[in-house]
Design a protein around this motif. Structure first.
Motif, mmCIF file in Angstrom:
data_model
loop_
_atom_site.group_PDB
_atom_site.id
_atom_site.type_symbol
_atom_site.label_atom_id
_atom_site.label_comp_id
_atom_site.label_asym_id
_atom_site.label_seq_id
_atom_site.Cartn_x
_atom_site.Cartn_y
_atom_site.Cartn_z
ATOM 1 N N SER A 1 0.834 -1.203 0.000
ATOM 2 C CA SER A 1 0.000 0.000 0.000
ATOM 3 C C SER A 1 0.867 1.251 0.000
ATOM 4 N N ARG A 2 0.259 2.348 -0.400
ATOM 5 C CA ARG A 2 0.926 3.639 -0.346
ATOM 6 C C ARG A 2 1.324 3.986 1.086
ATOM 7 N N GLU A 3 0.412 3.703 1.995
ATOM 8 C CA GLU A 3 0.632 4.096 3.388
ATOM 9 C C GLU A 3 1.840 3.399 3.992
ATOM 10 N N VAL A 4 1.987 2.091 3.729
ATOM 11 C CA VAL A 4 3.123 1.357 4.285
ATOM 12 C C VAL A 4 4.425 1.810 3.619
ATOM 13 N N ALA A 5 4.407 2.023 2.312
ATOM 14 C CA ALA A 5 5.608 2.523 1.634
ATOM 15 C C ALA A 5 6.033 3.861 2.221
ATOM 16 N N GLN A 6 5.061 4.728 2.488
ATOM 17 C CA GLN A 6 5.376 6.041 3.062
ATOM 18 C C GLN A 6 5.967 5.909 4.453
ATOM 19 N N GLU A 7 5.376 5.050 5.278
ATOM 20 C CA GLU A 7 5.902 4.833 6.627
ATOM 21 C C GLU A 7 7.338 4.307 6.565
#
Length: 414
Positions: free
Chosen positions: A330-336
């Protein structure tokens, strides 16, 4: 003038490898008007190689022998040609010093047969092998000229470009200088590139344009002939500028032997910036490519490989609810991953890689789905979604290079 290319290697005859070297040699010959009417492949056998050389001498003026320069007993190209011409083999001192340096670095005793790689034909011109250990050779008799070149493409290509090509105009009897320049691109297919450059390629005369696959990059080489090097370079420049302008979003630098990781490390050094990464999908491949560049330690202190979900939480501190709510791909995990790796290392940039390499889908996401994030100082984090094609490891390699391209583009904004 007529030339013959003789590729030496049983592995070519067995179909284990493709003879790409002969293609590059033929193109180099064509650039100076040397006709290559025959290409021969012969196994690692001195008798059959001697026969092939004799046949080639009967119909060609220039012989290019490729392969068989290594340290193993079946690497006999130089020895066979020397015996055929009744010439002794002598040691090239620079090549010998390189072999000895390699021995010291490996901290092992060098086998005696390794020394054969430093030999060349007495009275000939040794050709430096910048990439590998086996020295090449240019030898001339009253009737024929001979080049002996290494077989591994990563050694053959640089030697052809740097040592052989500059000699070809004189051999061909051409007073003109030949100059080439390579531009490299990433993220586009060959068919798209050909479409974008169709009119330039159709109209080419001098300079000429050729495209090459270089791993997952595509190289476009522009070559010009002129009375001087300066005039050839002047002829190349407007054509090259036009090509780069049309393909600007995909451009990743100039240079025959450079790669996207080389460009990124250079830009980071120039800007005095640092980078780190947290990798799931690529499992450290981005960081390995980064560290493969000499001097990378000045811009890369370390990073993270967080393959399992619990390691993402334990090592990076990603909240479990982020993964459970959005999924690991997901975008969110990549960002984290990008932001937390940057904070933990204290680097200027942090990249996060997560995705599905295959062979099966993950969390309902198709194979090839990839998210790459780039965390930057005092700016919003960039997150890009990709859909790569290919086998498992091809997807991983494409993802690592896409991370380099993301960082390359960011560094070129400054």
């Amino acid at each position: 003038m007529k030339a013959e290319i003789i590729a030496v290697g049983t592995e070519i005859l067995l179909g284990e490898i493709v003879n790409t070297n002969a293609q590059l040699a033929a193109q180099a010959l064509a650039q100076v008007g040397i006709v290559s009417q025959y290409q021969t492949v012969v196994g690692d056998n001195p008798t059959r190689l001697t026969d092939a050389i004799a046949i080639a001498e009967g119909r060609s003026d220039l012989l290019i022998l490729i392969g068989g320069l290594g340290p193993t007993p079946d690497d006999l190209t130089k020895q066979t040609l020397a015996e055929h011409l009744a010439v002794k083999l002598v040691e090239d001192q620079d090549a010998l010093a390189k072999l000895q340096q390699w021995q010291q670095q490996m901290d092992r005793k060098m086998p005696a047969n390794n020394l054969a790689q430093a030999l060349y034909l007495a009275g000939g011109q040794p050709l430096k092998n910048r990439v590998g250990l086996a020295v090449g050779c240019y030898y001339k008799t009253a009737d024929h000229s001979y080049f002996i070149l290494p077989g591994p493409p990563r050694e053959f290509g640089p030697m052809l470009a740097e040592a052989v090509t500059p000699l070809l105009p004189e051999i061909a009897g051409s007073p003109q200088k030949i100059v080439s320049k390579m531009a490299r691109f990433y993220g586009l297919g060959e068919s798209f590139l050909a479409t974008q450059l169709a009119d330039i390629i159709t109209q080419q005369q001098n300079p000429t344009i050729a495209t090459y696959l270089k791993g997952f990059e595509i190289g476009v080489r522009v070559t010009a002939q002129a009375a001087s090097t300066e005039l050839a370079e002047a002829a190349i420049e407007p054509v090259m500028q036009q090509i780069v302008a049309r393909l600007a979003p995909y451009f990743v630098g100039y240079g025959e032997d450079r790669r996207l990781p080389d460009e990124v490390v250079t830009l980071l050094k120039q800007a005095k910036l640092t980078v780190t990464a947290a990798e799931s999908l690529t499992a450290g491949l981005f960081q390995a490519d980064l560290a493969s560049v000499a001097g990378a330690s000045t811009v890369f202190a370390g990073g993270f490989v967080t393959y399992a979900n619990d390691i993402k939480a334990k090592v990076l501190g990603i909240p479990a609810n982020v993964i459970s709510e959005h999924g690991v791909v997901s975008r969110e995990v990549a960002q984290e991953m990008a932001e937390r790796s940057r904070q933990l290392i204290g680097s200027d940039f942090g990249l996060g890689f997560t995705g599905v390499a295959g062979p099966d889908q993950l969390e309902g996401q198709a194979v090839g789905t990839t998210y790459i994030a780039l965390a930057r100082p005092q700016q919003f984090t960039i997150v890009q979604e990709y859909h790569f094609a290919g086998a498992r490891n091809e997807i991983r390699q494409r993802a690592a290079l896409a991370g380099f391209k993301l960082l390359y583009d960011e560094l070129n904004k400054n």
